[in-house]
Design an enzyme around this catalytic site. Structure first.
Site, PDB file in Angstrom:
ATOM      1  N   GLY A  57       0.812  -1.217   0.000  1.00 21.55           N
ATOM      2  CA  GLY A  57       0.000   0.000   0.000  1.00 21.55           C
ATOM      3  C   GLY A  57       0.844   1.266   0.000  1.00 21.55           C
ATOM      4  O   GLY A  57       0.527   2.238  -0.694  1.00 21.55           O
ATOM      5  N   THR A  58       1.914   1.258   0.772  1.00 19.49           N
ATOM      6  CA  THR A  58       2.744   2.454   0.879  1.00 19.49           C
ATOM      7  C   THR A  58       3.350   2.819  -0.477  1.00 19.49           C
ATOM      8  O   THR A  58       3.286   3.982  -0.913  1.00 19.49           O
ATOM      9  CB  THR A  58       3.857   2.237   1.924  1.00 19.49           C
ATOM     10  OG1 THR A  58       3.228   1.964   3.192  1.00 19.49           O
ATOM     11  CG2 THR A  58       4.757   3.451   2.048  1.00 19.49           C
TER      12      THR A  58
ATOM     13  N   ASN B  90      -8.411   3.864   8.118  1.00 18.81           N
ATOM     14  CA  ASN B  90      -7.862   2.744   8.859  1.00 18.81           C
ATOM     15  C   ASN B  90      -7.980   2.896  10.370  1.00 18.81           C
ATOM     16  O   ASN B  90      -7.932   1.927  11.094  1.00 18.81           O
ATOM     17  CB  ASN B  90      -6.388   2.551   8.479  1.00 18.81           C
ATOM     18  CG  ASN B  90      -5.595   3.834   8.527  1.00 18.81           C
ATOM     19  OD1 ASN B  90      -5.917   4.791   7.814  1.00 18.81           O
ATOM     20  ND2 ASN B  90      -4.591   3.886   9.361  1.00 18.81           N
TER      21      ASN B  90
ATOM     22  N   GLN C 284      -8.124  -0.396   3.037  1.00 18.43           N
ATOM     23  CA  GLN C 284      -9.026  -0.954   4.060  1.00 18.43           C
ATOM     24  C   GLN C 284     -10.364  -1.399   3.475  1.00 18.43           C
ATOM     25  O   GLN C 284     -11.154  -2.056   4.157  1.00 18.43           O
ATOM     26  CB  GLN C 284      -9.277   0.077   5.174  1.00 18.43           C
ATOM     27  CG  GLN C 284      -8.042   0.408   6.002  1.00 18.43           C
ATOM     28  CD  GLN C 284      -7.640  -0.715   6.946  1.00 18.43           C
ATOM     29  OE1 GLN C 284      -8.432  -1.575   7.318  1.00 18.43           O
ATOM     30  NE2 GLN C 284      -6.378  -0.722   7.341  1.00 18.43           N
TER      31      GLN C 284
ATOM     32  N   HIS D 281      -1.806  -7.817   2.525  1.00 19.98           N
ATOM     33  CA  HIS D 281      -1.787  -8.252   3.933  1.00 19.98           C
ATOM     34  C   HIS D 281      -2.942  -7.699   4.757  1.00 19.98           C
ATOM     35  O   HIS D 281      -3.127  -8.081   5.912  1.00 19.98           O
ATOM     36  CB  HIS D 281      -0.429  -7.962   4.588  1.00 19.98           C
ATOM     37  CG  HIS D 281      -0.192  -6.537   4.994  1.00 19.98           C
ATOM     38  ND1 HIS D 281      -0.296  -6.121   6.301  1.00 19.98           N
ATOM     39  CD2 HIS D 281       0.165  -5.451   4.282  1.00 19.98           C
ATOM     40  CE1 HIS D 281       0.004  -4.823   6.379  1.00 19.98           C
ATOM     41  NE2 HIS D 281       0.286  -4.390   5.154  1.00 19.98           N
TER      42      HIS D 281
ATOM     43  N   THR E  21      12.625  -7.454 -10.143  1.00 15.23           N
ATOM     44  CA  THR E  21      12.126  -8.820 -10.296  1.00 15.23           C
ATOM     45  C   THR E  21      10.864  -8.997  -9.461  1.00 15.23           C
ATOM     46  O   THR E  21      10.823  -8.617  -8.287  1.00 15.23           O
ATOM     47  CB  THR E  21      13.213  -9.832  -9.867  1.00 15.23           C
ATOM     48  OG1 THR E  21      14.353  -9.615 -10.697  1.00 15.23           O
ATOM     49  CG2 THR E  21      12.725 -11.262 -10.018  1.00 15.23           C
TER      50      THR E  21
ATOM     51  N   CYS F 123       1.509   3.266  13.132  1.00 10.80           N
ATOM     52  CA  CYS F 123       2.563   4.236  12.855  1.00 10.80           C
ATOM     53  C   CYS F 123       2.565   5.360  13.880  1.00 10.80           C
ATOM     54  O   CYS F 123       3.609   5.832  14.281  1.00 10.80           O
ATOM     55  CB  CYS F 123       2.394   4.839  11.474  1.00 10.80           C
ATOM     56  SG  CYS F 123       1.711   3.698  10.298  1.00 10.80           S
TER      57      CYS F 123
HETATM   58  C1  LIG Z   1      -1.934  -0.414   5.913  1.00 11.51           C
HETATM   59  C2  LIG Z   1      -2.313   0.772   5.121  1.00 11.51           C
HETATM   60  C3  LIG Z   1      -1.448   1.324   4.155  1.00 11.51           C
HETATM   61  C4  LIG Z   1      -0.043   0.814   3.962  1.00 11.51           C
HETATM   62  O1  LIG Z   1      -0.003  -0.451   3.344  1.00 11.51           O
HETATM   63  P1  LIG Z   1       1.335  -1.331   3.489  1.00 11.51           P
HETATM   64  O2  LIG Z   1       1.097  -2.488   2.575  1.00 11.51           O
HETATM   65  O3  LIG Z   1       1.409  -1.732   4.917  1.00 11.51           O
HETATM   66  O4  LIG Z   1       2.467  -0.491   3.049  1.00 11.51           O
HETATM   67  C5  LIG Z   1      -1.894   2.391   3.420  1.00 11.51           C
HETATM   68  N1  LIG Z   1      -3.115   2.908   3.602  1.00 11.51           N
HETATM   69  C6  LIG Z   1      -3.981   2.406   4.503  1.00 11.51           C
HETATM   70  C7  LIG Z   1      -5.327   3.007   4.643  1.00 11.51           C
HETATM   71  C8  LIG Z   1      -3.611   1.334   5.301  1.00 11.51           C
HETATM   72  O5  LIG Z   1      -4.458   0.852   6.212  1.00 11.51           O
END
Ligand SMILES: *Cc1c(COP(=O)(O)O)cnc(C)c1O
Length: 388
Positions: A74-75, A154, A182, A204, A240, A328
């Site tokens: 996500g990041t 989140n 989310q 995840h 990769t 975080c």
């Molecule tokens: C967990 C989360 C992310 C980050 O995702 P990662 O795969 O952990 O980098 C971004 N945005 C929201 C809303 C999240 O809950």
């Protein structure tokens, strides 16, 4: 020896990988280890698995396979959407609109862009954490190139009116990105219904592995490449491929979407019981977030006269994993920017607890938390210098 009872109530932070997903991934660590870019049967097998997963992700969100780009999560997807559009469209304009309650994966890249001379509008939210689509429209200028508003928050679980925001963005010729991390598996996510040009997701958070995500990029969207190197992902994201992770992402999103109506209803039932019983049993509490426009798995309660961190420590000692905001922000002493944005005073924002349920959560787990939480809060309030 009897094992201590443990209850995991932090599914917004991460989820256990489903057994079917582990099973789908396993061969790609060992016998099917080929590099998808190579030119022999072993490689073609890996390439085929990556393309199958691309199809699974695309069909889960109503996209075409060519519009899905695999990332590390996500990041990275959020960073790419924001910095990529900023770099790609800089000549057209330098203004970005987002909300004040986005994940740091959106907020921090926006702050970086401000240092480079971009203008960023961080829209306020109401007391429930909702962005007003009218305010989005009002903030658009002729310099605006991107609007980024998350599908669901989140921390407090509030669901945003993204379809309305997407319509406004399109009417005004502005790109729309949504962080749907989310939302996947919680409610239907369709890129056309939302009007999203870009959409971030990560495995995840819905029963897949960590380190595997995707960015949806609508055809013909101008976005710069951030990761330079090989020609993977049609030259737009080098490196990769994380083949086992991508296979896991594909299988997990398929399962999450197929099981959604039933799972979401069951989980929302437990969420509602938890909220009701906590508010009933414990005085001086309030629900954070929207009462109905809310993720089915999110319970977020503010307890007056206590500190979220102390609640977490006591719950942990009783085998319960929870969060006081986002993973975080909990490492710092600043209260969550989301709780401050919905108008909570510092001391109440500090006393907030997030419990997020998942596919593996049972009514027994809920009973367990409900049976210990009132005692935990009472004990902390007795010791508290804050009164109560
Ligand atoms: C967990 C989360 C992310 C980050 O995702 P990662 O795969 O952990 O980098 C971004 N945005 C929201 C809303 C999240 O809950």
């Amino acid at each position: 020896m009897e094992q201590k009872r443990t209850v995991y109530m932090d599914h917004a932070a991460t989820t256990p990988v489903r057994p079917e997903v582990v099973e789908a991934m396993l061969p790609y660590f060992s016998e099917r280890y080929g590099n998808p870019s190579s030119l022999y049967a072993l490689a073609r097998e890996a390439k085929g698995a990556v393309e199958e997963a691309r199809g699974q992700v695309a069909s889960a969100i109503g996209a075409e396979p060519e519009e899905i780009f695999f990332t590390s999560g996500g990041t990275e997807s959020d960073n790419w959407a924001i910095k990529g559009v900023a770099a790609g469209l800089r000549k057209r304009g330098d203004h970005i609109i987002t909300s004040s309650i986005e994940h740091s994966a959106v907020i921090h890249p926006c702050r970086e862009l401000e240092k480079e001379g971009f203008q960023v509008t961080y829209l306020p939210v109401d007391e429930f954490g909702r962005v007003d689509p009218g305010a989005v429209e009002g903030a658009i200028t002729k310099e605006t190139i991107l609007i980024s508003v998350m599908a669901a928050n989140n921390e407090i679980g509030t669901i945003q009116p993204v379809a309305e925001i997407g319509r406004i963005a399109h009417d005004r010729g502005v790109l729309f990105h949504t962080d749907a991390v989310q939302a996947i598996g919680a409610f239907p996510v369709d890129v056309d219904a939302i009007g999203a040009d870009l959409l971030a997701l990560t495995a995840h958070k819905f029963g897949g592995p960590k380190g595997a995500g995707a960015l949806y990029v609508r055809k013909r969207t101008r976005i710069a490449t951030l990761m330079e190197g090989g020609a993977q992902e049609r030259g737009r994201r080098a490196g990769t491929e994380n083949v086992p992770g991508i296979v896991g992402l594909g299988r997990a999103i398929e399962l999450a979407v197929a099981g959604m109506p039933r799972n979401a209803t069951r989980i929302a039932g437990m969420r509602d019981r938890m909220i009701r019983e906590i508010l009933d049993a414990i005085p001086d509490t309030r629900l954070n977030g929207h009462p109905t426009e809310r993720l089915p798995n999110n319970v977020n309660i503010a307890f007056r006269y206590v500190e979220g961190e102390s609640i977490l420590l006591l719950l942990d000692s009783l085998g319960i994993s929870a969060s006081s905001g986002s993973a975080c922000t909990s490492a710092s002493l600043e209260p969550s920017h989301v709780l401050l944005a919905i108008g909570l005073p510092h001391e109440i924002a500090h006393g907030s607890l997030r419990l997020t349920l998942g596919q593996d959560t049972t009514e027994d787990d809920v009973d367990h938390v409900l049976s210990v939480l009132p005692g935990v809060i009472e004990r902390l309030r007795e010791m508290s210098p804050l009164g109560g």
